[in-house]
Design a protein around this motif. Structure first.
Motif, PDB file in Angstrom:
ATOM      1  N   VAL A  18       0.919  -0.917   0.104  1.00 55.05           N
ATOM      2  CA  VAL A  18       0.152   0.384   0.244  1.00 55.05           C
ATOM      3  C   VAL A  18       0.838   1.017  -0.315  1.00 55.05           C
ATOM      4  O   VAL A  18       1.328   1.410   0.823  1.00 55.05           O
ATOM      5  CB  VAL A  18      -1.087   0.318   0.754  1.00 55.05           C
ATOM      6  CG1 VAL A  18      -1.897   1.602   0.595  1.00 55.05           C
ATOM      7  CG2 VAL A  18      -1.783  -0.995   1.267  1.00 55.05           C
ATOM      8  N   PRO A  19       1.233   1.881  -1.550  1.00 52.49           N
ATOM      9  CA  PRO A  19       1.765   3.289  -0.887  1.00 52.49           C
ATOM     10  C   PRO A  19       1.313   3.964  -0.605  1.00 52.49           C
ATOM     11  O   PRO A  19      -0.095   4.970  -0.256  1.00 52.49           O
ATOM     12  CB  PRO A  19       1.905   3.943  -2.683  1.00 52.49           C
ATOM     13  CG  PRO A  19       0.255   3.261  -3.253  1.00 52.49           C
ATOM     14  CD  PRO A  19      -0.065   1.788  -2.487  1.00 52.49           C
ATOM     15  N   ASP A  20       2.150   5.051   0.439  1.00 56.09           N
ATOM     16  CA  ASP A  20       1.801   6.058   1.366  1.00 56.09           C
ATOM     17  C   ASP A  20       0.958   7.112   0.244  1.00 56.09           C
ATOM     18  O   ASP A  20       0.959   7.588  -1.348  1.00 56.09           O
ATOM     19  CB  ASP A  20       2.665   7.273   2.592  1.00 56.09           C
ATOM     20  CG  ASP A  20       3.994   7.002   1.610  1.00 56.09           C
ATOM     21  OD1 ASP A  20       3.773   7.315   0.467  1.00 56.09           O
ATOM     22  OD2 ASP A  20       4.958   6.869   2.090  1.00 56.09           O
ATOM     23  N   GLU A  21       0.687   8.123   0.668  1.00 55.78           N
ATOM     24  CA  GLU A  21       0.358   9.547   0.140  1.00 55.78           C
ATOM     25  C   GLU A  21       1.345  10.343  -0.852  1.00 55.78           C
ATOM     26  O   GLU A  21       1.322  10.804  -1.776  1.00 55.78           O
ATOM     27  CB  GLU A  21      -0.323  10.784   1.739  1.00 55.78           C
ATOM     28  CG  GLU A  21      -2.200  10.117   1.734  1.00 55.78           C
ATOM     29  CD  GLU A  21      -2.781  11.222   2.231  1.00 55.78           C
ATOM     30  OE1 GLU A  21      -1.741  12.280   2.544  1.00 55.78           O
ATOM     31  OE2 GLU A  21      -3.380  11.202   3.303  1.00 55.78           O
ATOM     32  N   THR A  22       2.534  10.446  -0.268  1.00 61.45           N
ATOM     33  CA  THR A  22       3.664  10.732  -0.866  1.00 61.45           C
ATOM     34  C   THR A  22       4.323  10.314  -2.254  1.00 61.45           C
ATOM     35  O   THR A  22       4.129  10.705  -3.038  1.00 61.45           O
ATOM     36  CB  THR A  22       4.409  11.307   0.424  1.00 61.45           C
ATOM     37  OG1 THR A  22       4.176  11.386   1.502  1.00 61.45           O
ATOM     38  CG2 THR A  22       6.356  12.115  -0.800  1.00 61.45           C
ATOM     39  N   ASP A  28       2.173  10.168  -9.476  1.00 62.96           N
ATOM     40  CA  ASP A  28       0.802  11.134 -10.483  1.00 62.96           C
ATOM     41  C   ASP A  28       1.838  12.352 -10.892  1.00 62.96           C
ATOM     42  O   ASP A  28       1.442  12.323 -12.183  1.00 62.96           O
ATOM     43  CB  ASP A  28       0.389  12.079  -9.987  1.00 62.96           C
ATOM     44  CG  ASP A  28      -1.144  11.007  -8.904  1.00 62.96           C
ATOM     45  OD1 ASP A  28      -1.271  10.096  -9.338  1.00 62.96           O
ATOM     46  OD2 ASP A  28      -1.459  11.905  -7.798  1.00 62.96           O
ATOM     47  N   LEU A  29       2.937  12.983 -10.609  1.00 65.85           N
ATOM     48  CA  LEU A  29       3.958  13.775 -11.032  1.00 65.85           C
ATOM     49  C   LEU A  29       4.673  12.779 -12.155  1.00 65.85           C
ATOM     50  O   LEU A  29       4.623  13.349 -13.073  1.00 65.85           O
ATOM     51  CB  LEU A  29       4.722  14.809  -9.671  1.00 65.85           C
ATOM     52  CG  LEU A  29       5.799  15.778 -10.881  1.00 65.85           C
ATOM     53  CD1 LEU A  29       5.378  16.325 -11.490  1.00 65.85           C
ATOM     54  CD2 LEU A  29       7.487  15.828  -9.699  1.00 65.85           C
ATOM     55  N   VAL A  30       5.078  11.757 -11.557  1.00 66.45           N
ATOM     56  CA  VAL A  30       6.377  10.925 -12.853  1.00 66.45           C
ATOM     57  C   VAL A  30       5.048  10.539 -14.124  1.00 66.45           C
ATOM     58  O   VAL A  30       5.194  10.517 -15.039  1.00 66.45           O
ATOM     59  CB  VAL A  30       6.668  10.016 -12.437  1.00 66.45           C
ATOM     60  CG1 VAL A  30       6.916   9.045 -13.592  1.00 66.45           C
ATOM     61  CG2 VAL A  30       8.414   9.716 -11.305  1.00 66.45           C
ATOM     62  N   ARG A  31       3.694   9.869 -14.254  1.00 67.68           N
ATOM     63  CA  ARG A  31       3.175  10.007 -14.697  1.00 67.68           C
ATOM     64  C   ARG A  31       2.848  11.366 -15.471  1.00 67.68           C
ATOM     65  O   ARG A  31       1.998  10.918 -16.531  1.00 67.68           O
ATOM     66  CB  ARG A  31       1.587   9.337 -14.404  1.00 67.68           C
ATOM     67  CG  ARG A  31       2.120   7.886 -14.516  1.00 67.68           C
ATOM     68  CD  ARG A  31       0.909   6.795 -13.409  1.00 67.68           C
ATOM     69  NE  ARG A  31       1.167   5.609 -12.671  1.00 67.68           N
ATOM     70  CZ  ARG A  31       0.175   5.386 -12.536  1.00 67.68           C
ATOM     71  NH1 ARG A  31      -1.125   5.404 -12.730  1.00 67.68           N
ATOM     72  NH2 ARG A  31       0.601   3.911 -12.323  1.00 67.68           N
ATOM     73  N   ALA A  32       2.726  12.925 -15.122  1.00 68.06           N
ATOM     74  CA  ALA A  32       2.137  13.984 -15.823  1.00 68.06           C
ATOM     75  C   ALA A  32       3.230  13.551 -17.003  1.00 68.06           C
ATOM     76  O   ALA A  32       3.091  14.673 -17.950  1.00 68.06           O
ATOM     77  CB  ALA A  32       1.943  14.833 -15.366  1.00 68.06           C
ATOM     78  N   ARG A  33       4.427  13.634 -16.012  1.00 68.65           N
ATOM     79  CA  ARG A  33       5.287  14.026 -16.895  1.00 68.65           C
ATOM     80  C   ARG A  33       5.407  12.910 -18.358  1.00 68.65           C
ATOM     81  O   ARG A  33       5.785  13.549 -19.688  1.00 68.65           O
ATOM     82  CB  ARG A  33       7.060  13.688 -16.351  1.00 68.65           C
ATOM     83  CG  ARG A  33       8.334  14.241 -17.859  1.00 68.65           C
ATOM     84  CD  ARG A  33       9.226  13.044 -16.425  1.00 68.65           C
ATOM     85  NE  ARG A  33      10.939  13.501 -17.440  1.00 68.65           N
ATOM     86  CZ  ARG A  33      11.278  12.651 -19.124  1.00 68.65           C
ATOM     87  NH1 ARG A  33      10.061  11.528 -19.176  1.00 68.65           N
ATOM     88  NH2 ARG A  33      11.503  13.159 -19.877  1.00 68.65           N
ATOM     89  N   GLU A  34       5.327  11.492 -17.841  1.00 65.33           N
ATOM     90  CA  GLU A  34       5.694  10.632 -19.472  1.00 65.33           C
ATOM     91  C   GLU A  34       3.791  11.209 -20.498  1.00 65.33           C
ATOM     92  O   GLU A  34       4.271  11.415 -21.275  1.00 65.33           O
ATOM     93  CB  GLU A  34       4.595   9.428 -18.603  1.00 65.33           C
ATOM     94  CG  GLU A  34       4.550   8.209 -20.173  1.00 65.33           C
ATOM     95  CD  GLU A  34       3.837   6.489 -18.929  1.00 65.33           C
ATOM     96  OE1 GLU A  34       3.833   6.088 -20.300  1.00 65.33           O
ATOM     97  OE2 GLU A  34       4.031   7.162 -18.215  1.00 65.33           O
ATOM     98  N   VAL A  35       2.818  12.041 -20.438  1.00 64.76           N
ATOM     99  CA  VAL A  35       1.454  12.000 -20.888  1.00 64.76           C
ATOM    100  C   VAL A  35       2.247  13.562 -21.237  1.00 64.76           C
ATOM    101  O   VAL A  35       2.256  13.351 -22.617  1.00 64.76           O
ATOM    102  CB  VAL A  35       1.072  13.227 -20.344  1.00 64.76           C
ATOM    103  CG1 VAL A  35      -0.222  13.519 -21.094  1.00 64.76           C
ATOM    104  CG2 VAL A  35      -0.042  11.534 -19.066  1.00 64.76           C
ATOM    105  N   ALA A  36       3.396  14.621 -21.112  1.00 64.32           N
ATOM    106  CA  ALA A  36       4.212  15.282 -21.781  1.00 64.32           C
ATOM    107  C   ALA A  36       5.312  14.586 -22.765  1.00 64.32           C
ATOM    108  O   ALA A  36       5.625  15.584 -23.891  1.00 64.32           O
ATOM    109  CB  ALA A  36       4.745  15.698 -20.879  1.00 64.32           C
ATOM    110  N   THR A 136      10.844   6.615 -12.398  1.00 60.35           N
ATOM    111  CA  THR A 136       9.393   5.332 -12.805  1.00 60.35           C
ATOM    112  C   THR A 136       9.228   3.788 -12.104  1.00 60.35           C
ATOM    113  O   THR A 136       8.563   3.482 -11.965  1.00 60.35           O
ATOM    114  CB  THR A 136       9.594   5.334 -14.505  1.00 60.35           C
ATOM    115  OG1 THR A 136       9.513   6.783 -14.438  1.00 60.35           O
ATOM    116  CG2 THR A 136       8.645   4.580 -14.844  1.00 60.35           C
ATOM    117  N   PHE A 137      10.626   3.212 -12.274  1.00 62.96           N
ATOM    118  CA  PHE A 137      11.207   1.661 -11.726  1.00 62.96           C
ATOM    119  C   PHE A 137      10.172   2.087 -10.240  1.00 62.96           C
ATOM    120  O   PHE A 137       9.539   1.196 -10.199  1.00 62.96           O
ATOM    121  CB  PHE A 137      11.639   1.656 -11.741  1.00 62.96           C
ATOM    122  CG  PHE A 137      12.238   0.078 -11.010  1.00 62.96           C
ATOM    123  CD1 PHE A 137      11.613  -0.966 -12.525  1.00 62.96           C
ATOM    124  CD2 PHE A 137      12.469  -0.194 -10.170  1.00 62.96           C
ATOM    125  CE1 PHE A 137      11.934  -2.753 -11.593  1.00 62.96           C
ATOM    126  CE2 PHE A 137      12.680  -1.615  -9.559  1.00 62.96           C
ATOM    127  CZ  PHE A 137      12.298  -2.545 -10.618  1.00 62.96           C
TER     128      PHE A 137
END
Length: 268
Positions: A18-22, A28-36, A136-137
């Motif tokens: 279970v990942p924590d909030e951080t 989310d930030l890394v996936r946003a970069r992937e979208v960019a 990412t990993f």
């Protein structure tokens, strides 16, 4: 982040991470970069398709360099509407590149205060594992110490061969492609770097600074083995894609080994 063990009627079930909030926020930030990054790639494809339709083919060695930019700047069309299209496509590429660069810097800055930051730095000792690949990993897999062994991690990533067995007959196929797609993709992309002889480049040498000796030794051992293994597989008649997939599978094992040497930082 934590692992929760569930109990069922048939005994203990597989632990759930279970990942924590951080961790979720960084993911989310890394996936946003992937979208960019995908946006930049698509913007470039649109421009290339437009130029190709009009017979404008760049004869240089590599696109998206300064030389290529100068070539784009001198392109013009007889009809004003087509010149507008060209300008809009070029502007779209520039905007996408700025956005990608901005998010990349945000990812790098986030590592300083993240508990998994030391693990991300340690992973970058590996060839083919720069900042984005390492982070990412980590955001997709979490702490690899939750896996009891390297083969368990490789299976989780879907990098092990599939099997179809009947009786005494065992038939192995392609990789299972189970698990996290993003983590598997970045490993395969990084595995292509092992096509070349083992060496410590200036970039890798800079990333090794300050890392534990055990991590540096694992990374160098990985280079020696994986570069030689790639050549051996290709000489044995394996296609480059099959060889690279095999290298990516072993990269996961070496990352698991590094993950045993460097623990996440303790948070307040």
């Amino acid at each position: 982040m934590e692992c929760i063990s569930l109990l069922g009627n048939q005994g203990p079930l597989t632990p759930v991470w279970v990942p924590d909030e951080t961790h979720e926020a960084i993911r989310d930030l890394v996936r946003a970069r992937e979208v960019a990054n995908d946006g930049l790639r698509k913007a470039r494809q649109h421009l290339q398709s437009f130029l190709l339709r009009h017979g404008r083919i760049y004869a240089g060695r590599a696109p998206w360099t300064r030389v290529h930019s100068r070539w784009l700047a001198i392109q013009s069309f007889e009809h004003p509407a087509q010149n507008i299209v060209l300008a809009e496509y070029i502007q779209a590429i520039e905007d996408a590149a700025v956005r990608l660069d901005r998010l990349t810097k945000q990812v790098a800055e986030a590592m300083a205060s993240w508990s998994m930051g030391p693990v991300v730095e340690a992973y970058q000792a590996m060839r083919g594992v720069a900042l984005i690949t390492a982070v990412t990993f980590v955001v997709e897999i979490g702490d690899v110490r939750r896996f009891d062994s390297a083969p368990q991690l490789m299976a989780y990533l879907g990098l092990v061969p599939s099997e179809s067995s009947t009786g005494d007959r065992v038939r192995r196929g392609g990789i299972t492609k189970a698990g996290n797609v993003r983590a598997r993709r970045v490993l395969i992309e990084g595995a292509w770097t092992y096509r070349f002889p083992a060496r410590v480049s200036r970039e890798i040498e800079a990333r090794l600074d300050g890392l534990p000796r055990s991590v540096r030794e694992i990374a160098w051992k990985a280079q020696i083995r994986l570069c030689a293994r790639y050549r051996k597989l290709v000489m044995a008649g394996k296609t480059k894609t099959v060889a690279v997939t095999a290298i990516a599978r072993e990269m996961a094992a070496f990352l698991w080994a590094i993950g045993q040497e460097v623990a996440p930082a303790k948070t307040a």
